[in-house]
Design an enzyme around this catalytic site. Structure first.
Site, PDB file in Angstrom:
ATOM      1  N   LYS A  83      32.804   9.836  15.250  1.00 20.45           N
ATOM      2  CA  LYS A  83      32.669  11.285  15.098  1.00 20.45           C
ATOM      3  C   LYS A  83      33.290  11.754  13.779  1.00 20.45           C
ATOM      4  O   LYS A  83      34.377  11.301  13.404  1.00 20.45           O
ATOM      5  CB  LYS A  83      33.345  11.963  16.290  1.00 20.45           C
ATOM      6  CG  LYS A  83      33.192  13.476  16.346  1.00 20.45           C
ATOM      7  CD  LYS A  83      33.803  14.028  17.619  1.00 20.45           C
ATOM      8  CE  LYS A  83      33.685  15.543  17.688  1.00 20.45           C
ATOM      9  NZ  LYS A  83      34.233  16.095  18.946  1.00 20.45           N
ATOM     10  N   SER A 158      31.373  19.441  20.583  1.00 27.32           N
ATOM     11  CA  SER A 158      31.232  19.100  19.180  1.00 27.32           C
ATOM     12  C   SER A 158      30.878  17.632  18.930  1.00 27.32           C
ATOM     13  O   SER A 158      30.635  17.238  17.784  1.00 27.32           O
ATOM     14  CB  SER A 158      32.533  19.446  18.448  1.00 27.32           C
ATOM     15  OG  SER A 158      33.626  18.698  18.956  1.00 27.32           O
ATOM     16  N   SER A 182      34.116  19.359  24.371  1.00 27.33           N
ATOM     17  CA  SER A 182      33.383  18.815  23.229  1.00 27.33           C
ATOM     18  C   SER A 182      32.858  17.403  23.420  1.00 27.33           C
ATOM     19  O   SER A 182      32.000  16.954  22.674  1.00 27.33           O
ATOM     20  CB  SER A 182      34.272  18.839  21.977  1.00 27.33           C
ATOM     21  OG  SER A 182      34.421  20.154  21.504  1.00 27.33           O
TER      22      SER A 182
END
Length: 477
Positions: A83, A158, A182
């Site tokens: 990520k 996210s 997220s």
């Protein structure tokens, strides 16, 4: 052989076995994943910066060590997406922000160091909302990530790039992180597995407020076993995370005593008493519960006291964003996007009294929520209140016609669990009323990550035998 009939479609645990028994080489696995990325990433934009050349060199080294019979790490040879909130030495880490468009960290952070130390091969960074703010993965640096089930719809956030990469079978593993959902929300939107770990189980170096429990890092995979594999490689004490603690997980599910579903006591809630949930999603959730009720020892609706959870989360989230964005805001507020800036400006208006009340309320929520686990082994709820919506829409503005009072209020089903600090898994469970993936939030007892994963493995096994509950697969053709 079809372009889609290849190694990239296999699970992490399958690939690990094939490589360690020398049936396939790490270089073959990596090449398959790179082909898949080159073929599908233009459609969904899951990956941003990539490191294919370095990955190929690492794959060759892994292959050589296997052929020479050398012991290797738990993730040896497995391609992974990282990520783009995690610092990666020598590879762009932009946080989706123009402020960091050319940021090239000198070293890996703690999570990445552990993953690479276990032998994982980083193929690139996965896309995020700007500064990780929001559950729709789009930013001014890399653009928007689409959902592999329908690229016009959002992939959540996210950790949206990670979830989309997994759903499109680009890589077998991805990293994620979770403050208000997220990790769980994109997993639900894309039909994969995401674990919000207990705070400190997997050390996180990047928190400026090291003592806050609301932000964690954790694993994502297409199955519970794959997610477990990544988790086992990353747990344990770290001197850069004051919440970390000394623990270790078994390397795999094999050999662990299976959980008997008929012995589990399960509670469920549609909305925790305070979350707005679309009427259609409520009905979908009820139908999933009806399919599950017969397999558990008991399965009954529970009442949860979360009356002040929204303001509590507002305060704790704002504290974290003020800490992480202060330098950028002081330099030039105009360089921050609307979501990060809204978080910061909300935070600087708060008083010490707000902070004290917010932290005290979290303590009350924690204590009350744990009482449920004297009666239940697991708590179930939906992960998200609506089906996936177009990525052009920045965030959800209303539910059932009821306006939401800020851009992240639609994450309430997950952030109320964040406040309780219990581990929570997003488990794919069929599709919703619009044919998009439905994620079931499976919540375990305090620091009960191991027991949660063992139970989730058996629930997953049951779901795979039930057409209405089995994990959906995106039509990659």
């Amino acid at each position: 052989m079809s372009d889609f009939d290849e190694l990239a479609d296999k699970s992490a645990t399958e690939l690990k076995h094939l490589m360690e028994t020398r049936q396939v080489a790490p270089t073959e696995v990596l090449d398959s994943c790179i082909r898949r990325i080159e073929m599908l990433n233009p459609k969904v934009n899951a990956f941003c910066a990539t490191s294919f050349s370095q990955a190929r060199e690492e794959a060759r080294l892994a292959e050589r060590s296997i052929m020479q019979g050398e012991p290797g790490g738990l993730l040896r040879g497995l391609p992974i997406g990282i990520k783009d909130l995690e610092e990666t030495g020598g590879l762009l880490t932009t946080y989706g922000s123009p402020l960091f468009r050319h940021n090239l960290p000198e070293r890996d952070n703690e999570l990445v160091r552990r993953l690479r130390g276990a032998g994982a091969i980083m193929v690139g960074k996965t896309n995020v909302p700007e500064m990780g703010a929001g559950a729709n993965t789009r930013n001014p640096v890399w653009g928007a990530t689409g959902n592999p089930f329908n690229p016009r719809l959002n992939a959540g956030g996210s950790s949206g790039g990670s979830a989309a990469a997994l759903a499109a079978n680009m890589v077998p593993l991805c990293s994620g992180s979770d403050t208000g959902g997220s990790l769980r929300i994109p997993a639900a939107k894309c039909g994969v597995v995401g674990l919000r770990t207990s705070p400190g189980l997997v050390p996180s170096e990047r928190k400026l407020l090291g003592w806050t429990p609301i932000s964690v890092v954790g694993p994502m995979g297409r199955t519970v076993a794959d997610t477990w594999l990544q988790l086992a490689a990353t747990t344990g004490l770290a001197t850069n995370d004051p919440l970390s603690y000394d623990t270790s997980f078994p390397a795999s599910l094999t050999g662990e005593t299976p959980v008997c579903l008929s012995s589990l006591r399960v509670g469920y809630t549609e909305d925790f008493g305070v979350c707005e949930v679309d009427d259609n999603i409520r009905q979908v959730f009820r139908s999933k519960i009806d399919k599950l009720k017969g397999v558990f020892g008991c399965c009954e609706e529970v009442e949860v006291n979360m009356e002040k959870a929204h303001h509590c989360f507002d305060v704790l989230r704002a504290e974290a964003f003020v800490a992480s964005l202060q330098a950028a805001y002081d330099k030039d507020p105009e360089l921050l996007g609307p979501n990060p800036r809204a978080n910061y400006e909300m935070g600087i208006k708060m008083t010490l009294k707000d902070c004290v009340q917010g932290n005290a309320e979290q303590t009350r929520i924690f204590r009350d929520f744990q009482k449920l686990f004297s009666r239940y082994d697991l708590i179930l709820s939906p992960v998200t209140p609506v089906s996936a919506f177009p990525w052009e829409q920045p965030y959800l503005e209303s539910v059932n016609g009821v306006p939401l009072d800020n851009y992240y209020r639609w994450l309430a089903l997950t952030y109320v669990v964040t406040l309780a600090t219990n581990p929570a898994l997003s488990l794919p469970m069929g599709v919703d009323h619009l044919g998009m993936p439905f994620g079931m939030q499976v919540i375990g007892r305090f620091r009960g990550d191991l027991e949660l994963m063992l139970a989730a493995q058996e629930i997953e096994n049951y779901c795979e035998t039930t057409p209405e509950l089995k994990r959906p697969r995106a039509d990659l053709q």
